[in-house]
Design an enzyme around this catalytic site. Structure first.
Site, PDB file in Angstrom:
ATOM      1  N   LYS A 115       1.438  46.801  -7.560  1.00  0.00           N
ATOM      2  CA  LYS A 115       2.163  47.759  -7.788  1.00  0.00           C
ATOM      3  C   LYS A 115       3.416  47.096  -8.475  1.00  0.00           C
ATOM      4  O   LYS A 115       3.989  47.709  -9.335  1.00  0.00           O
ATOM      5  CB  LYS A 115       2.628  48.595  -6.683  1.00  0.00           C
ATOM      6  CG  LYS A 115       1.500  49.972  -6.527  1.00  0.00           C
ATOM      7  CD  LYS A 115       2.202  50.858  -5.384  1.00  0.00           C
ATOM      8  CE  LYS A 115       1.252  52.197  -5.268  1.00  0.00           C
ATOM      9  NZ  LYS A 115       0.182  51.962  -4.653  1.00  0.00           N
ATOM     10  N   LYS A 203     -11.094  50.478  -9.311  1.00  0.00           N
ATOM     11  CA  LYS A 203     -11.155  51.911  -8.629  1.00  0.00           C
ATOM     12  C   LYS A 203     -10.805  52.991  -9.779  1.00  0.00           C
ATOM     13  O   LYS A 203      -9.867  52.651 -10.463  1.00  0.00           O
ATOM     14  CB  LYS A 203     -10.366  51.529  -7.497  1.00  0.00           C
ATOM     15  CG  LYS A 203      -9.082  52.051  -7.669  1.00  0.00           C
ATOM     16  CD  LYS A 203      -8.254  52.113  -6.079  1.00  0.00           C
ATOM     17  CE  LYS A 203      -6.872  52.311  -6.529  1.00  0.00           C
ATOM     18  NZ  LYS A 203      -5.979  52.753  -5.310  1.00  0.00           N
ATOM     19  N   LYS A 206      -5.458  57.365 -10.874  1.00  0.00           N
ATOM     20  CA  LYS A 206      -4.758  58.374 -11.595  1.00  0.00           C
ATOM     21  C   LYS A 206      -3.843  57.780 -12.518  1.00  0.00           C
ATOM     22  O   LYS A 206      -3.487  58.471 -13.925  1.00  0.00           O
ATOM     23  CB  LYS A 206      -3.883  59.622 -11.005  1.00  0.00           C
ATOM     24  CG  LYS A 206      -3.017  58.774  -9.719  1.00  0.00           C
ATOM     25  CD  LYS A 206      -2.693  59.872  -8.695  1.00  0.00           C
ATOM     26  CE  LYS A 206      -2.174  59.233  -7.328  1.00  0.00           C
ATOM     27  NZ  LYS A 206      -2.321  59.868  -6.134  1.00  0.00           N
TER      28      LYS A 206
HETATM   29  P1  TYM Z   1      -2.434  57.184  -1.539  1.00  0.00           P
HETATM   30  O1  TYM Z   1      -1.805  58.548  -1.655  1.00  0.00           O
HETATM   31  O2  TYM Z   1      -2.359  56.125  -2.782  1.00  0.00           O
HETATM   32  O3  TYM Z   1      -4.025  57.595  -1.519  1.00  0.00           O
HETATM   33  C1  TYM Z   1      -4.619  58.439  -0.714  1.00  0.00           C
HETATM   34  C2  TYM Z   1      -5.910  58.290  -0.228  1.00  0.00           C
HETATM   35  O4  TYM Z   1      -6.994  58.250  -1.402  1.00  0.00           O
HETATM   36  C3  TYM Z   1      -7.789  57.019  -1.269  1.00  0.00           C
HETATM   37  N1  TYM Z   1      -8.225  56.594  -2.543  1.00  0.00           N
HETATM   38  C4  TYM Z   1      -9.426  56.299  -2.829  1.00  0.00           C
HETATM   39  N2  TYM Z   1     -10.550  56.386  -1.943  1.00  0.00           N
HETATM   40  C5  TYM Z   1     -11.651  56.051  -2.777  1.00  0.00           C
HETATM   41  N3  TYM Z   1     -11.733  55.857  -4.026  1.00  0.00           N
HETATM   42  C6  TYM Z   1     -10.676  55.645  -4.801  1.00  0.00           C
HETATM   43  N4  TYM Z   1     -10.774  55.326  -6.114  1.00  0.00           N
HETATM   44  C7  TYM Z   1      -9.455  56.084  -4.223  1.00  0.00           C
HETATM   45  N5  TYM Z   1      -8.092  56.248  -4.640  1.00  0.00           N
HETATM   46  C8  TYM Z   1      -7.525  56.564  -3.412  1.00  0.00           C
HETATM   47  C9  TYM Z   1      -6.747  56.136  -0.575  1.00  0.00           C
HETATM   48  O5  TYM Z   1      -7.424  55.077   0.116  1.00  0.00           O
HETATM   49  C10 TYM Z   1      -6.041  57.020   0.502  1.00  0.00           C
HETATM   50  O6  TYM Z   1      -6.805  56.980   1.624  1.00  0.00           O
HETATM   51  N6  TYM Z   1      -0.239  54.908   2.021  1.00  0.00           N
HETATM   52  C11 TYM Z   1      -1.003  55.842   1.677  1.00  0.00           C
HETATM   53  C12 TYM Z   1      -0.477  57.101   2.014  1.00  0.00           C
HETATM   54  C13 TYM Z   1      -0.413  57.039   3.691  1.00  0.00           C
HETATM   55  C14 TYM Z   1      -1.146  57.187   4.858  1.00  0.00           C
HETATM   56  C15 TYM Z   1      -0.166  56.996   5.878  1.00  0.00           C
HETATM   57  C16 TYM Z   1      -2.521  57.143   4.799  1.00  0.00           C
HETATM   58  C17 TYM Z   1       0.839  57.003   4.127  1.00  0.00           C
HETATM   59  N7  TYM Z   1       1.055  56.885   5.525  1.00  0.00           N
HETATM   60  C18 TYM Z   1      -0.689  57.071   7.327  1.00  0.00           C
HETATM   61  C19 TYM Z   1      -2.869  57.173   6.344  1.00  0.00           C
HETATM   62  C20 TYM Z   1      -2.062  57.108   7.264  1.00  0.00           C
HETATM   63  C21 TYM Z   1      -1.357  56.022   0.125  1.00  0.00           C
HETATM   64  O7  TYM Z   1      -0.553  55.605  -0.624  1.00  0.00           O
HETATM   65  O8  TYM Z   1      -2.334  56.498  -0.236  1.00  0.00           O
END
Ligand code: TYM
Length: 336
Positions: A115, A203, A206
């Site tokens: 990032k 991966k 968006k």
């Molecule tokens: P975030 O919002 O970037 O992503 C949300 C979830 O989607 C999954 N993901 C994917 N899985 C498979 N293939 C892909 N191409 C793909 N793109 C995204 C991510 O692995 C994630 O599970 N830090 C976290 C949010 C968060 C969180 C937490 C999650 C904050 N606190 C506590 C669990 C527990 C995040 O930025 O996810």
């Protein structure tokens, strides 16, 4: 009672990767376990503001929770739905954990590196976001955190912070299970990483500009099917699950397994030896089109008011549990 916990940021429309990698596995686990476990589903809105937000944050927050319901989440008294910023203990614990976390380990986080890459300046929130994530998890003593593969490193960081804290101040935190066990609990053989349709080494994300590289949950279902049909494959003419040598085909098999709720091994067996990629693409395209059509129909029937009602109950519960844990932490470090 044990706790399962997860969150998805509400920065923009979600991709099929978010849906299949995180949202749907969480919904399936929740429905399976919510009789005997707490299921915490929250919107990490403080995590959202580290980056740009497409559209209106408040609308995005409501939409994210509607997605869980449209994906089939069944509600009962053990399912808790809340917004992170409505539970101040998250930020407070984050600060305390900042004083336990090391610069070196936080700098090693791949998400931070990705990032911040190529930027002249980058906000401190981007650097600190895994520590806030650790607070999100530890406040509720969650052992299971279903997430996609890109977030696994943050689970390991959470485990390290919890263990270091416990060693220094006494057994306060429940340490979440290792990522290998998380994967087992999710009922999948490995972490899920849905790939970019045009460039399957990466991966699905968006932020990728090419429209045909990603499927968004608000895509016209027929258009989404066409994107599958135009996905990059290879010239080996043999359907085989091999993410290293055949990432495009393997990605389609993975998508098919998740969309149809079939074990990946069964999908692999069904298509083993097939030489015509077109046949596989057609089947995956049909199944993705059907899934999106049903999903969008269910989504359109969910009212905003019903989500606010869930937040009211969920935030009362979350504040109760999180403040009790925060007080334990404050006492352990000598702040109380
Ligand atoms: P975030 O919002 O970037 O992503 C949300 C979830 O989607 C999954 N993901 C994917 N899985 C498979 N293939 C892909 N191409 C793909 N793109 C995204 C991510 O692995 C994630 O599970 N830090 C976290 C949010 C968060 C969180 C937490 C999650 C904050 N606190 C506590 C669990 C527990 C995040 O930025 O996810």
């Amino acid at each position: 009672m044990k706790t399962i916990l997860t969150g998805i940021r509400a920065n923009s429309e979600l991709t099929l990767g978010n849906y299949l990698g995180a949202l749907l596995p969480m919904v399936r686990l929740a429905n399976k376990h919510s009789n005997e476990m707490n299921v915490n589903i929250f919107v990490p809105d403080l995590h959202s503001i580290i980056a740009e937000i497409d559209g209106d944050l408040q609308k995005n927050i409501l939409r994210t929770i509607k997605y869980y319901l449209a994906a089939g989440l069944e509600l009962n008294e053990n399912v808790h739905i809340y917004r992170q910023s409505y539970v101040p203990a998250h930020s407070e614990l984050c600060w305390i954990l900042n004083c336990v976390a090391l610069m070196g380990e936080a700098s090693r986080m791949t998400q931070f590196k990705e990032k911040s890459e190529g930027r002249d300046s980058c906000n401190v929130g981007i650097f600190d976001y895994p520590v806030l994530m650790a607070a999100d998890i530890l406040l509720y003593s969650a052992e299971y955190v279903p997430i996609g593969e890109d977030q696994f490193q943050h689970i390991e960081l959470t485990r390290n912070l919890a263990t270091r804290f416990n060693n220094k101040y006494g057994e306060v935190f429940v340490v979440p299970v290792k990522t290998a066990e998380q994967v087992k609990f999710m009922g999948i053989s490995d972490g899920v990483r849905i790939r970019d349709l045009l460039n399957p080494e990466k991966k699905m994300s968006k932020s990728t500009l090419a429209e045909n590289s990603k499927i968004m949950l608000d895509d016209d279902p027929a258009k989404a099917g066409k994107k599958i049909m135009s996905a990059t494959t290879d010239s080996l003419a043999k359907v085989k699950f091999d993410m290293f040598n055949q990432p495009g085909i393997s990605n389609l098999l993975q998508i098919e397994a998740l969309v149809t709720d079939t074990p990946l091994q069964d999908v692999i067996m069904t298509w083993a030896g097939e030489t015509r990629y077109g046949e596989l693409k057609k089947k995956v395209a049909e199944d993705v089109t059907r899934m999106l059509t049903d999903f969008q129909a269910r989504l359109s029937r969910i009212r905003d008011e019903s989500i606010y009602e869930l937040f009211e109950d969920g935030e009362e519960y979350a504040n109760h549990v999180a403040s009790a844990k925060l007080l334990e932490v404050q006492k352990a470090v000598g702040l109380r």
